[in-house]
Design an enzyme around this catalytic site. Sequence first.
Site, PDB file in Angstrom:
ATOM      1  N   ASP A   1      -1.249   2.350  10.293  1.00 23.94           N
ATOM      2  CA  ASP A   1      -2.393   2.411   9.375  1.00 23.94           C
ATOM      3  C   ASP A   1      -3.420   1.366   9.806  1.00 23.94           C
ATOM      4  OD1 ASP A   1      -1.367  -0.013   8.645  1.00 23.94           O
ATOM      5  OD2 ASP A   1      -1.255   0.414   6.505  1.00 23.94           O
TER       6      ASP A   1
ATOM      7  N   TYR B   1       1.189   9.532   8.747  1.00 17.55           N
ATOM      8  CA  TYR B   1       1.496   8.154   8.335  1.00 17.55           C
ATOM      9  C   TYR B   1       2.604   8.124   7.272  1.00 17.55           C
ATOM     10  CZ  TYR B   1       1.383   3.755   5.967  1.00 17.55           C
ATOM     11  OH  TYR B   1       1.790   2.581   5.397  1.00 17.55           O
TER      12      TYR B   1
ATOM     13  N   GLU C   1       4.012   5.300  -1.489  1.00 15.78           N
ATOM     14  CA  GLU C   1       3.159   5.522  -0.318  1.00 15.78           C
ATOM     15  C   GLU C   1       1.964   6.408  -0.659  1.00 15.78           C
ATOM     16  OE1 GLU C   1       2.932   4.114   2.520  1.00 15.78           O
ATOM     17  OE2 GLU C   1       4.712   2.881   2.297  1.00 15.78           O
TER      18      GLU C   1
END
Length: 371
Positions: A162, A144, A63
């Site tokens: 996102d 996020y 990520e």
Amino acid sequence: MRKRIEEEGFAYCGKIVVEDGSTRLAYEKVASFSELLLNWYQEKGRKLPWREDSSFYHVYLSEIMLQQTRVEAVKRYYERFLKVLPTLKDLASSKEDTVMKLWQGLGYYSRARNLQKGARYILENNLSCNTYPELINVPGIGDYTAKAILSIVYKQPYIAVDGNLIRIYARLHCSPYDAKSKEIKERCNKSFLSLLGKDSSSFNQALMDLGELVCLPNASPKCEECPLKQFCQSHREKIQEKYPRSKKKSPKKEIHKTVFLLSYQGKYLIRKRPNRGLLASLYEFYNVDEHFNLSEAKNYLEENDFSVCAIHKDKKGKHVFTHLLWKMSGFRVELKDYPRNCGFLLATKEELERLYSIPSAFKTYLDEILN
Ligand code: SF4
């Protein structure tokens, strides 16, 4: 209300008269929004290395790498990174230069520094990393990333909003809000959260994949392949390209630079950038924010105590940052001597390739030396 009923998997099939003589709308059970999405994901979802073993460290690393970077570019870096630093503990205890070298070419280098800070913070504080309050305090982890980790690794009911999800949401609902606005983020989160079934991991990853493979940016969504087309207002009205709404970007600031490829006794002079700001702590070739012609470049070096033996023009280069554009002119310079108090290191070709992390902004010049 009718839209909501349809999203939950019921299709309108007419009106019926009930016992007291009044009428009701009749619906039949068909596949719901999340069933259609998850079926599509099972069949068409991407096979990605970090999905083979969705442990905390793997998802955390992927990520962070995926922030502002395309999946295809990340795959290679991800696998190489894990070979050298296979565990969170290895990452925490490695040298910063090792991490930066593994990151070289991926850009946005503060991510790499924060990743290592984050790993150290997690281990020092003995965190289990399975709650939002814990994760959000880890350096480099924002809203996020925390939600992506919690939903993918721990199957908790979060939506990782996102740009892909915002685009899908905006098109599904013809949302009038700007793509970067707080309003659209909140509405997108609320809307997808209300449709989330038990498998939040697959639901989030399915939406990510749908945004990457089908509901593409600009004017090119592949609506005929989309499992959600029956719920999509902009598709029905054929106005997909109008969403998401976005303000015009302000133009990037241009900076003209002169880059000196300085060599001394067969080695190259590089130096470490300051540990704050753009490209912090990475290595660079000597450069100045001025555009020089050949004689100006030579004069500049001599005024700054470099003793020039030979100087030649090299390639022009360009590098685009989020808000900046560097336009570079290069010079190859052989030196008789150089000032010893300016933080320069001497590096061989092999050391430039193996040891020092030189950002892709200087790739044109690094390639010149290495090839
Ligand atoms: S139907 Fe088209 S515009 Fe609507 S969500 Fe699917 S791909 Fe996007």
